[in-house]
Design a protein around this motif. Sequence first.
Motif, PDB file in Angstrom:
ATOM      1  N   ASP A 184     -76.339 -83.182  34.174  1.00 55.38           N
ATOM      2  CA  ASP A 184     -78.053 -82.755  33.493  1.00 55.38           C
ATOM      3  C   ASP A 184     -78.640 -81.783  34.207  1.00 55.38           C
ATOM      4  OD1 ASP A 184     -78.309 -84.057  35.949  1.00 55.38           O
ATOM      5  OD2 ASP A 184     -79.550 -86.027  34.937  1.00 55.38           O
ATOM      6  N   GLY A 185     -78.008 -81.062  34.792  1.00 55.79           N
ATOM      7  CA  GLY A 185     -79.080 -79.753  35.474  1.00 55.79           C
ATOM      8  C   GLY A 185     -78.466 -79.141  36.698  1.00 55.79           C
ATOM      9  N   TYR A 186     -79.914 -79.523  37.828  1.00 52.34           N
ATOM     10  CA  TYR A 186     -79.513 -78.423  38.902  1.00 52.34           C
ATOM     11  C   TYR A 186     -79.742 -79.254  40.102  1.00 52.34           C
ATOM     12  CZ  TYR A 186     -77.677 -74.665  36.040  1.00 52.34           C
ATOM     13  OH  TYR A 186     -76.446 -73.897  34.967  1.00 52.34           O
ATOM     14  N   VAL A 187     -79.425 -79.377  40.980  1.00 51.20           N
ATOM     15  CA  VAL A 187     -79.710 -79.776  42.462  1.00 51.20           C
ATOM     16  C   VAL A 187     -80.233 -78.586  43.263  1.00 51.20           C
ATOM     17  CG1 VAL A 187     -77.452 -80.981  43.349  1.00 51.20           C
ATOM     18  CG2 VAL A 187     -79.123 -81.971  43.643  1.00 51.20           C
ATOM     19  N   GLU A 188     -80.798 -78.859  44.648  1.00 48.40           N
ATOM     20  CA  GLU A 188     -80.944 -77.614  45.470  1.00 48.40           C
ATOM     21  C   GLU A 188     -80.429 -78.237  46.577  1.00 48.40           C
ATOM     22  OE1 GLU A 188     -81.583 -73.797  47.269  1.00 48.40           O
ATOM     23  OE2 GLU A 188     -81.536 -74.753  44.394  1.00 48.40           O
ATOM     24  N   LEU A 189     -79.206 -78.194  47.300  1.00 51.00           N
ATOM     25  CA  LEU A 189     -78.748 -78.744  48.695  1.00 51.00           C
ATOM     26  C   LEU A 189     -78.988 -78.278  50.446  1.00 51.00           C
ATOM     27  CD1 LEU A 189     -76.098 -80.327  46.886  1.00 51.00           C
ATOM     28  CD2 LEU A 189     -77.900 -81.760  47.767  1.00 51.00           C
ATOM     29  N   ARG A 190     -79.550 -78.458  51.625  1.00 57.48           N
ATOM     30  CA  ARG A 190     -79.205 -77.503  52.190  1.00 57.48           C
ATOM     31  C   ARG A 190     -77.830 -78.381  53.647  1.00 57.48           C
ATOM     32  NH1 ARG A 190     -83.708 -75.310  54.507  1.00 57.48           N
ATOM     33  NH2 ARG A 190     -82.471 -74.513  56.356  1.00 57.48           N
ATOM     34  N   LEU A 233     -67.386 -78.687  46.587  1.00 60.10           N
ATOM     35  CA  LEU A 233     -68.932 -78.723  46.142  1.00 60.10           C
ATOM     36  C   LEU A 233     -68.759 -78.916  44.904  1.00 60.10           C
ATOM     37  CD1 LEU A 233     -71.246 -80.220  47.502  1.00 60.10           C
ATOM     38  CD2 LEU A 233     -72.783 -77.004  47.732  1.00 60.10           C
ATOM     39  N   ILE A 234     -68.888 -77.872  44.141  1.00 66.21           N
ATOM     40  CA  ILE A 234     -69.729 -77.733  43.162  1.00 66.21           C
ATOM     41  C   ILE A 234     -68.115 -78.881  41.881  1.00 66.21           C
ATOM     42  CG2 ILE A 234     -69.032 -75.762  40.987  1.00 66.21           C
ATOM     43  CD1 ILE A 234     -70.524 -73.790  42.590  1.00 66.21           C
ATOM     44  N   PRO A 235     -67.142 -78.963  42.150  1.00 67.05           N
ATOM     45  CA  PRO A 235     -66.810 -80.119  41.458  1.00 67.05           C
ATOM     46  C   PRO A 235     -66.696 -80.922  41.654  1.00 67.05           C
ATOM     47  CG  PRO A 235     -65.052 -78.301  42.186  1.00 67.05           C
ATOM     48  CD  PRO A 235     -66.491 -78.186  43.779  1.00 67.05           C
ATOM     49  N   ILE A 238     -70.624 -81.516  39.957  1.00 67.12           N
ATOM     50  CA  ILE A 238     -71.270 -81.784  38.811  1.00 67.12           C
ATOM     51  C   ILE A 238     -70.035 -82.990  37.580  1.00 67.12           C
ATOM     52  CG2 ILE A 238     -68.385 -80.595  38.044  1.00 67.12           C
ATOM     53  CD1 ILE A 238     -69.528 -78.687  36.285  1.00 67.12           C
ATOM     54  N   GLU A 239     -69.407 -83.410  38.349  1.00 68.40           N
ATOM     55  CA  GLU A 239     -69.547 -84.725  38.314  1.00 68.40           C
ATOM     56  C   GLU A 239     -70.584 -86.073  37.825  1.00 68.40           C
ATOM     57  OE1 GLU A 239     -65.821 -85.806  39.911  1.00 68.40           O
ATOM     58  OE2 GLU A 239     -64.290 -84.406  39.105  1.00 68.40           O
ATOM     59  N   ARG A 240     -71.241 -85.319  38.949  1.00 71.01           N
ATOM     60  CA  ARG A 240     -72.542 -86.894  38.671  1.00 71.01           C
ATOM     61  C   ARG A 240     -74.105 -86.261  38.154  1.00 71.01           C
ATOM     62  NH1 ARG A 240     -69.450 -86.294  42.601  1.00 71.01           N
ATOM     63  NH2 ARG A 240     -68.438 -88.941  43.748  1.00 71.01           N
ATOM     64  N   ASP A 244     -78.773 -89.033  41.177  1.00 60.01           N
ATOM     65  CA  ASP A 244     -78.023 -89.852  41.699  1.00 60.01           C
ATOM     66  C   ASP A 244     -76.884 -88.511  42.617  1.00 60.01           C
ATOM     67  OD1 ASP A 244     -77.882 -91.430  39.898  1.00 60.01           O
ATOM     68  OD2 ASP A 244     -76.067 -90.375  38.963  1.00 60.01           O
ATOM     69  N   VAL A 245     -77.080 -87.561  42.408  1.00 56.42           N
ATOM     70  CA  VAL A 245     -76.531 -86.437  43.927  1.00 56.42           C
ATOM     71  C   VAL A 245     -77.920 -85.844  44.764  1.00 56.42           C
ATOM     72  CG1 VAL A 245     -76.588 -83.878  44.816  1.00 56.42           C
ATOM     73  CG2 VAL A 245     -75.197 -84.834  42.411  1.00 56.42           C
ATOM     74  N   TRP A 246     -79.624 -86.428  44.507  1.00 53.97           N
ATOM     75  CA  TRP A 246     -80.373 -86.244  44.757  1.00 53.97           C
ATOM     76  C   TRP A 246     -80.226 -87.512  45.469  1.00 53.97           C
ATOM     77  CZ3 TRP A 246     -85.903 -86.966  43.515  1.00 53.97           C
ATOM     78  CH2 TRP A 246     -86.794 -86.377  44.613  1.00 53.97           C
ATOM     79  N   ARG A 247     -79.832 -88.840  45.464  1.00 51.52           N
ATOM     80  CA  ARG A 247     -80.620 -90.042  45.923  1.00 51.52           C
ATOM     81  C   ARG A 247     -79.402 -90.044  47.549  1.00 51.52           C
ATOM     82  NH1 ARG A 247     -77.372 -94.001  45.287  1.00 51.52           N
ATOM     83  NH2 ARG A 247     -76.793 -93.014  44.066  1.00 51.52           N
ATOM     84  N   MET A 248     -78.254 -89.463  46.699  1.00 55.87           N
ATOM     85  CA  MET A 248     -76.917 -89.634  47.626  1.00 55.87           C
ATOM     86  C   MET A 248     -77.366 -89.048  48.970  1.00 55.87           C
ATOM     87  SD  MET A 248     -73.759 -90.012  45.426  1.00 55.87           S
ATOM     88  CE  MET A 248     -72.556 -89.895  46.900  1.00 55.87           C
ATOM     89  N   ALA A 249     -77.817 -87.913  48.909  1.00 57.31           N
ATOM     90  CA  ALA A 249     -77.910 -86.866  49.690  1.00 57.31           C
ATOM     91  C   ALA A 249     -79.789 -86.925  50.674  1.00 57.31           C
ATOM     92  CB  ALA A 249     -78.998 -85.218  49.242  1.00 57.31           C
ATOM     93  N   GLN A 250     -80.277 -88.146  49.964  1.00 56.47           N
ATOM     94  CA  GLN A 250     -81.434 -88.951  51.350  1.00 56.47           C
ATOM     95  C   GLN A 250     -81.027 -89.530  51.602  1.00 56.47           C
ATOM     96  OE1 GLN A 250     -83.926 -89.858  46.928  1.00 56.47           O
ATOM     97  NE2 GLN A 250     -85.945 -88.918  47.916  1.00 56.47           N
TER      98      GLN A 250
END
Length: 319
Positions: A184-190, A233-235, A238-240, A244-250
């Motif tokens: 549903d969009g994009y996420v920024e990760l380091r 990483l991208i596959p 893109i399934e999430r 949700d990705v942000w929460r898992m990163a946190q």
Amino acid sequence: FLHLNTNKRGITLNLKSETGQAIFRELLRDADILVESFSPRVMPSWGLDYESLEKINPRLVVASISNFGQTGPYRDFKSSDLITYAMGGPMFSTGLPDRPPIRLGPYVNLYQAGATAAAAIMTSFFSAEASGRGEHLDISLMEAEMSNIDRRPTMLLQYQYTGHISQRVPTGERFASGTSPCKDGYVELRGEYPHFPKMAAMLNMPELLERPDFSDAMGQTKPDVIEAFKEILIPWTIERNKRDVWRMAQENRLISSIIATTEDLVTDPHFEARGTFVEIEHPVAGRLTYPGAPINEEIYGTIGYSGTDLVQLREQGVI
């Protein structure tokens, strides 16, 4: 536009007419501040230069905002945000090294000049309150850009200490870092060195740590290694959904954020809990959502109202 002009009242007045000028002078007798953004020759051509206005109201603070200032060889030049960004200096260092300079988006110079003018106006206003004498403030958009550190403090500090003028540099991708697409969009990760173990933990792929090219700081700089990890990483992202990705990163203490749309911000539970956005009834545009004023709590707090009190007052339509 409506947000920037919240709580302002408007009238129309033709200053080219003698009657309009007479009404304008009458309005100025009890005014504290006058802000005008005509070309430098316009107000004097109507007999409304600062010297004339000062005679009407000696304590009046007049702020004249123009492209290049009220004086100098450029004072009559037309301009735009793009031109100001170019002439103000920062464009020299933005863009690709093998291409002409380009402007960074979005339009920031007018906001910067407005903020500069606001600070200068209030300083002069308090001075006029104490001394009884106003001032004429000459605000130049180009000079505001020249002194603006927006997105270039590193460049300015580098020049200050070494004399080096920053050049345009090629864009590049970093290992396990940057923007990744989601459902549903994009996420920024380091996730580059030394954060890669956290990235592997988020992906639930501890075996990635066994790859020397992924775990080594120098290996992570190689284009083929960067590309190899993107294919992992991208596959996964893109399934999430991005939150949700942000929460898992946190959860794995990985530097991250969603790339928020305006809708994301307005509906964000954090900002909803703080009452950041408010609904305001506009007499023409109707009921709209605006960023709320950030200073209410401080003001009402001085007379004993708590944050809970302010929530109740908002619900009651008091504030």
